[in-house]
Design a protein around this motif. Sequence first.
Motif, PDB file in Angstrom:
ATOM      1  N   GLU A 146       0.835  -1.186   0.000  1.00 40.77           N
ATOM      2  CA  GLU A 146       0.000   0.000   0.000  1.00 40.77           C
ATOM      3  C   GLU A 146       0.883   1.254   0.000  1.00 40.77           C
ATOM      4  OE1 GLU A 146      -2.607  -0.097   3.364  1.00 40.77           O
ATOM      5  OE2 GLU A 146      -3.267  -2.158   2.982  1.00 40.77           O
ATOM      6  N   PRO A 147       0.320   2.418  -0.331  1.00 42.62           N
ATOM      7  CA  PRO A 147       1.079   3.662  -0.183  1.00 42.62           C
ATOM      8  C   PRO A 147       1.469   3.853   1.292  1.00 42.62           C
ATOM      9  CG  PRO A 147      -0.869   4.029  -1.522  1.00 42.62           C
ATOM     10  CD  PRO A 147      -1.010   2.652  -0.930  1.00 42.62           C
ATOM     11  N   ILE A 148       2.716   4.235   1.521  1.00 47.78           N
ATOM     12  CA  ILE A 148       3.208   4.443   2.883  1.00 47.78           C
ATOM     13  C   ILE A 148       3.256   5.940   3.147  1.00 47.78           C
ATOM     14  CG2 ILE A 148       5.096   4.068   4.505  1.00 47.78           C
ATOM     15  CD1 ILE A 148       3.546   1.531   3.539  1.00 47.78           C
ATOM     16  N   TYR A 149       2.497   6.366   4.139  1.00 46.17           N
ATOM     17  CA  TYR A 149       2.394   7.795   4.436  1.00 46.17           C
ATOM     18  C   TYR A 149       3.394   8.256   5.480  1.00 46.17           C
ATOM     19  CZ  TYR A 149      -1.787   7.621   1.634  1.00 46.17           C
ATOM     20  OH  TYR A 149      -2.645   7.457   0.577  1.00 46.17           O
ATOM     21  N   GLN A 150       3.871   7.330   6.288  1.00 48.79           N
ATOM     22  CA  GLN A 150       4.787   7.751   7.354  1.00 48.79           C
ATOM     23  C   GLN A 150       5.615   6.568   7.832  1.00 48.79           C
ATOM     24  OE1 GLN A 150       3.617  10.830  10.390  1.00 48.79           O
ATOM     25  NE2 GLN A 150       3.412   9.033  11.663  1.00 48.79           N
ATOM     26  N   GLU A 178      12.887   9.976  21.728  1.00 50.37           N
ATOM     27  CA  GLU A 178      13.310   8.719  21.123  1.00 50.37           C
ATOM     28  C   GLU A 178      12.664   8.429  19.773  1.00 50.37           C
ATOM     29  OE1 GLU A 178      14.212   5.534  24.391  1.00 50.37           O
ATOM     30  OE2 GLU A 178      12.455   6.669  25.086  1.00 50.37           O
ATOM     31  N   PHE A 179      11.727   9.250  19.328  1.00 50.95           N
ATOM     32  CA  PHE A 179      11.028   8.961  18.083  1.00 50.95           C
ATOM     33  C   PHE A 179      10.863  10.197  17.214  1.00 50.95           C
ATOM     34  CE2 PHE A 179       9.637   5.170  20.333  1.00 50.95           C
ATOM     35  CZ  PHE A 179       9.610   4.220  19.322  1.00 50.95           C
ATOM     36  N   THR A 180      10.939   9.968  15.903  1.00 49.85           N
ATOM     37  CA  THR A 180      10.623  11.012  14.942  1.00 49.85           C
ATOM     38  C   THR A 180       9.787  10.410  13.814  1.00 49.85           C
ATOM     39  OG1 THR A 180      11.554  12.840  13.645  1.00 49.85           O
ATOM     40  CG2 THR A 180      12.679  10.716  13.481  1.00 49.85           C
ATOM     41  N   ASP A 181       8.931  11.232  13.200  1.00 46.29           N
ATOM     42  CA  ASP A 181       8.086  10.805  12.082  1.00 46.29           C
ATOM     43  C   ASP A 181       8.695  11.274  10.774  1.00 46.29           C
ATOM     44  OD1 ASP A 181       6.125   9.733  13.793  1.00 46.29           O
ATOM     45  OD2 ASP A 181       5.030  11.633  13.899  1.00 46.29           O
ATOM     46  N   ILE A 182       8.884  10.371   9.844  1.00 50.94           N
ATOM     47  CA  ILE A 182       9.409  10.695   8.519  1.00 50.94           C
ATOM     48  C   ILE A 182       8.258  10.631   7.513  1.00 50.94           C
ATOM     49  CG2 ILE A 182      10.997  10.022   6.681  1.00 50.94           C
ATOM     50  CD1 ILE A 182      12.813   8.839   8.862  1.00 50.94           C
ATOM     51  N   THR A 183       8.088  11.706   6.763  1.00 51.07           N
ATOM     52  CA  THR A 183       7.055  11.779   5.736  1.00 51.07           C
ATOM     53  C   THR A 183       7.666  12.300   4.438  1.00 51.07           C
ATOM     54  OG1 THR A 183       6.445  14.028   6.395  1.00 51.07           O
ATOM     55  CG2 THR A 183       5.196  12.228   7.406  1.00 51.07           C
ATOM     56  N   SER A 184       6.866  12.335   3.404  1.00 49.09           N
ATOM     57  CA  SER A 184       7.273  12.992   2.171  1.00 49.09           C
ATOM     58  C   SER A 184       7.595  14.455   2.472  1.00 49.09           C
ATOM     59  CB  SER A 184       6.157  12.900   1.138  1.00 49.09           C
ATOM     60  OG  SER A 184       6.361  13.822   0.095  1.00 49.09           O
ATOM     61  N   ALA A 185       8.531  15.014   1.729  1.00 46.38           N
ATOM     62  CA  ALA A 185       8.887  16.427   1.925  1.00 46.38           C
ATOM     63  C   ALA A 185       7.740  17.353   1.573  1.00 46.38           C
ATOM     64  CB  ALA A 185      10.119  16.773   1.088  1.00 46.38           C
ATOM     65  N   THR A 186       6.719  16.821   0.907  1.00 48.48           N
ATOM     66  CA  THR A 186       5.550  17.633   0.550  1.00 48.48           C
ATOM     67  C   THR A 186       4.413  17.455   1.555  1.00 48.48           C
ATOM     68  OG1 THR A 186       4.755  15.852  -0.893  1.00 48.48           O
ATOM     69  CG2 THR A 186       6.098  17.590  -1.904  1.00 48.48           C
ATOM     70  N   ALA A 187       4.740  16.935   2.738  1.00 50.34           N
ATOM     71  CA  ALA A 187       3.713  16.713   3.760  1.00 50.34           C
ATOM     72  C   ALA A 187       4.228  17.133   5.129  1.00 50.34           C
ATOM     73  CB  ALA A 187       3.304  15.243   3.791  1.00 50.34           C
ATOM     74  N   ASP A 188       3.513  18.054   5.760  1.00 46.19           N
ATOM     75  CA  ASP A 188       3.704  18.360   7.172  1.00 46.19           C
ATOM     76  C   ASP A 188       2.392  18.954   7.675  1.00 46.19           C
ATOM     77  OD1 ASP A 188       3.668  21.243   6.736  1.00 46.19           O
ATOM     78  OD2 ASP A 188       5.792  21.165   6.225  1.00 46.19           O
ATOM     79  N   LYS A 189       2.301  19.213   8.962  1.00 45.07           N
ATOM     80  CA  LYS A 189       1.027  19.687   9.518  1.00 45.07           C
ATOM     81  C   LYS A 189       0.645  21.070   8.986  1.00 45.07           C
ATOM     82  CE  LYS A 189       0.959  17.063  13.857  1.00 45.07           C
ATOM     83  NZ  LYS A 189       0.702  17.138  15.326  1.00 45.07           N
ATOM     84  N   GLY A 190       1.634  21.899   8.725  1.00 47.17           N
ATOM     85  CA  GLY A 190       1.345  23.222   8.180  1.00 47.17           C
ATOM     86  C   GLY A 190       0.740  23.138   6.792  1.00 47.17           C
ATOM     87  N   ILE A 191       1.288  22.259   5.950  1.00 43.78           N
ATOM     88  CA  ILE A 191       0.726  22.044   4.617  1.00 43.78           C
ATOM     89  C   ILE A 191      -0.673  21.462   4.742  1.00 43.78           C
ATOM     90  CG2 ILE A 191       0.947  20.707   2.485  1.00 43.78           C
ATOM     91  CD1 ILE A 191       4.013  20.891   2.865  1.00 43.78           C
TER      92      ILE A 191
END
Length: 262
Positions: A146-150, A178-191
Motif C-alpha cells: 500500500e502507499p506508505i504515508y509515514q 526517542e522517536f521522529t516521524d518521517i514523511t514525504s517532503a511535501t507533507a507536514d502539519k502546516g501544509i
Amino acid sequence: MSDRYALFFDIDGTLVSFQTHEIPPSTIFALTQAKANGAKVYIATGRPITIITNLGAIEHLIDGYVTTNGAYCFVGDEVVRSEPIAPYDVQRILADADRHDYPCIICSATRFVVYNPKEVVDRVFRHQLAVKQLDLTLPVTPALEEPIYQLTTSFDEAYEQKLMRQVPGCISGRWHPEFTDITSATADKGIGLAVMAAHEGFDIAHAIAFGDGGNDSTMIRQAGIGVAMGNAIDALKTEADYVTTSVDDDGILNALRHFGVI
C-alpha cells in the motif's frame, strides 16, 4: 466560514493527557462551546488513522482530520490530500534500519506495523501513548503493498540529521526524544492545515493551531494564531503566538477563552 474560527488540535499532549490518556473534561466542555459558537474543529496529528482511538469523547465535534503529519487528510469519506513517501525512499530507510538495528513503524491508510521491533516501541506506544492495539508480530509485506504515508523511527537527533541527508525527498518531525516521524517532503502539519483551509473555504488567518511537540512547528507558524501548550517543548513555545497552560491544567479552555472563541 466567514470570520468563524477553524481550530486545529494535535492529539497527544494537547487534547489528550499523557498522565490519564484521556481528554480532560475542561477540554470537552471548551470544544463543545466552541462548536456551539460556530467554530470548526479539526485534528492535526502524527498518528495514522489506525491508532486514532482516543477521541471518542469529542468525535462528534470533529469536522476533518490531518493525519500522519499532513500526508493523509480527509473530511468524512472524502480524501482531501494523499502524499505518500516514494517507494524507493521507504526501501532506503528500511534498509538503513536493518544496517543500524533500529525499529521503524510503517504507516499506511489501513495498516500500522513494526519493522525490526524493539523494547522502545512497546514502552512508548503501549505505555506512554496507550496504543492498546499495538501488535509487534504483524507481517510487514501487506503494508508495503500500500502507499506508505509515514515511517516512525527511533534514533537520536544526531543520527536523524545524518539519515535525512540520504533521503532528500523526505522530512522529519520529532515528537519525542526517542522517536521522529518521517514523511514525504511535501507533507507536514502546516501544509495539511493550508490544504484543509482551501478545501473547507476558510481564511488561514482565522485558524488557531494548538500543539506541544516539534512536529507541530509548521502548523503553529502557518496558522493565524499558533498556541503552544504549557507542557510544550521550549522551541515550540518560542515559535507560538501564545503559550497557554498545560493539557492537565485546562490549557485548551484557557486559550479559547483568551481569544474569545468561547
